[in-house]
Design a protein around this motif. Structure first.
Motif, short mmCIF file in Angstrom:
data_model
loop_
_atom_site.label_atom_id
_atom_site.label_comp_id
_atom_site.label_asym_id
_atom_site.label_seq_id
_atom_site.Cartn_x
_atom_site.Cartn_y
_atom_site.Cartn_z
N LEU A 1 0.83 -1.20 0.00
CA LEU A 1 0.00 0.00 0.00
C LEU A 1 0.87 1.26 0.00
O LEU A 1 1.90 1.31 0.68
CB LEU A 1 -0.90 0.02 1.23
N PRO A 2 0.47 2.28 -0.74
CA PRO A 2 1.21 3.54 -0.71
C PRO A 2 1.31 4.06 0.73
O PRO A 2 0.37 3.91 1.52
CB PRO A 2 0.35 4.47 -1.57
N GLN A 3 2.41 4.68 1.04
CA GLN A 3 2.71 5.08 2.41
C GLN A 3 1.64 5.98 3.03
O GLN A 3 1.32 5.87 4.21
CB GLN A 3 4.07 5.78 2.46
N HIS A 4 1.08 6.87 2.23
CA HIS A 4 0.12 7.83 2.77
C HIS A 4 -1.33 7.45 2.46
O HIS A 4 -2.22 8.30 2.56
CB HIS A 4 0.43 9.23 2.23
N SER A 5 -1.55 6.21 2.08
CA SER A 5 -2.91 5.77 1.78
C SER A 5 -3.76 5.71 3.04
O SER A 5 -3.30 5.31 4.11
CB SER A 5 -2.88 4.37 1.14
#
Length: 227
Positions: free
Chosen positions: A56-60
């Protein structure tokens, strides 16, 4: 009786198994993805789920839900030791007492599935909705009404009679619970559902698949029409 909805529902796409589907879900800015740990054609292992979550993208802001059917506390512990899930979604005959025990042990929100059996939309659903919501008050965060599937507990790809939704809406609101609707949702019917009922959330799985695999185009269309 239905009402025009001005509320944008939370969206959950269940049965995620590939990085491509997961990353698309994150790009679509939905609220939840679900990983199925119960026996199912969409079942994943704790290790597979953990690998996906790490992608998952870090800032999701996407939250992850684990779908289980009649799990024991021990089984849940084994999964959660490997896969850091945000939510536990229970699709079996889990009693309020077991849900309370699970919540106390793992300190995570619980979504409890409620099967809708048959096409009956008589007043019996008023009593059933009241009984179910009252039983799970303060124990789970959301009720998820879904088409009854005797084999897997959900993911049947079939809708139930939506006329019963208001009974469960009223009961859920009375007891401080969110209400999610699942069962046979797809890009062709989601607009009708969210336009007629003010729901807290909707849950889709097979309706955004082609040949048993998540279809990026269908996922995109489903989310666009849900808004």
């Amino acid at each position: 009786m239905t009402v025009s909805s001005n509320q944008v529902p939370q969206i959950k796409i269940c049965g995620i198994r590939t990085p491509e589907a997961l990353l698309k879900a994150a790009q679509l800015n939905i609220n939840y993805v679900g990983f199925v740990f119960a026996p199912s054609k969409r079942q994943v292992s704790p290790e597979q789920a953990a690998t996906l979550i790490q992608a998952l993208p870090q800032h999701s802001n996407l939250q992850t839900a684990g779908v289980f059917v009649n799990p024991t506390v021990s089984e849940l512990k084994k999964v959660l030791t490997v896969a850091p899930l945000d939510i536990l979604q229970l699709h079996g005959q889990e009693s309020p007492e077991l849900c309370q025990q699970i919540g106390d042990n793992f300190q995570r929100p619980i979504f409890k599935s409620v099967p809708i059996i048959g096409e009956d939309h008589s007043e019996s659903h008023v009593d059933r909705a009241e009984k179910v919501a009252k039983a799970y008050e303060g124990v789970v965060q959301a009720l998820l009404i879904d088409t009854h599937d005797p084999e897997y507990g959900g993911g049947s790809g079939r809708t139930f009679n939506w006329d019963v939704i208001p009974f469960y809406q009223k009961a859920a609101q009375k007891y401080g619970l969110q209400l999610f609707v699942a069962g046979g949702l797809n890009p062709d019917n989601v607009q009708e559902l969210v336009g007629n009922y003010e729901l807290d959330g909707i849950d889709v799985s097979s309706g955004v698949e082609t040949d048993g695999h998540k279809d990026i185009a269908k996922m995109t269309t489903f989310v666009e029409r849900a808004f």
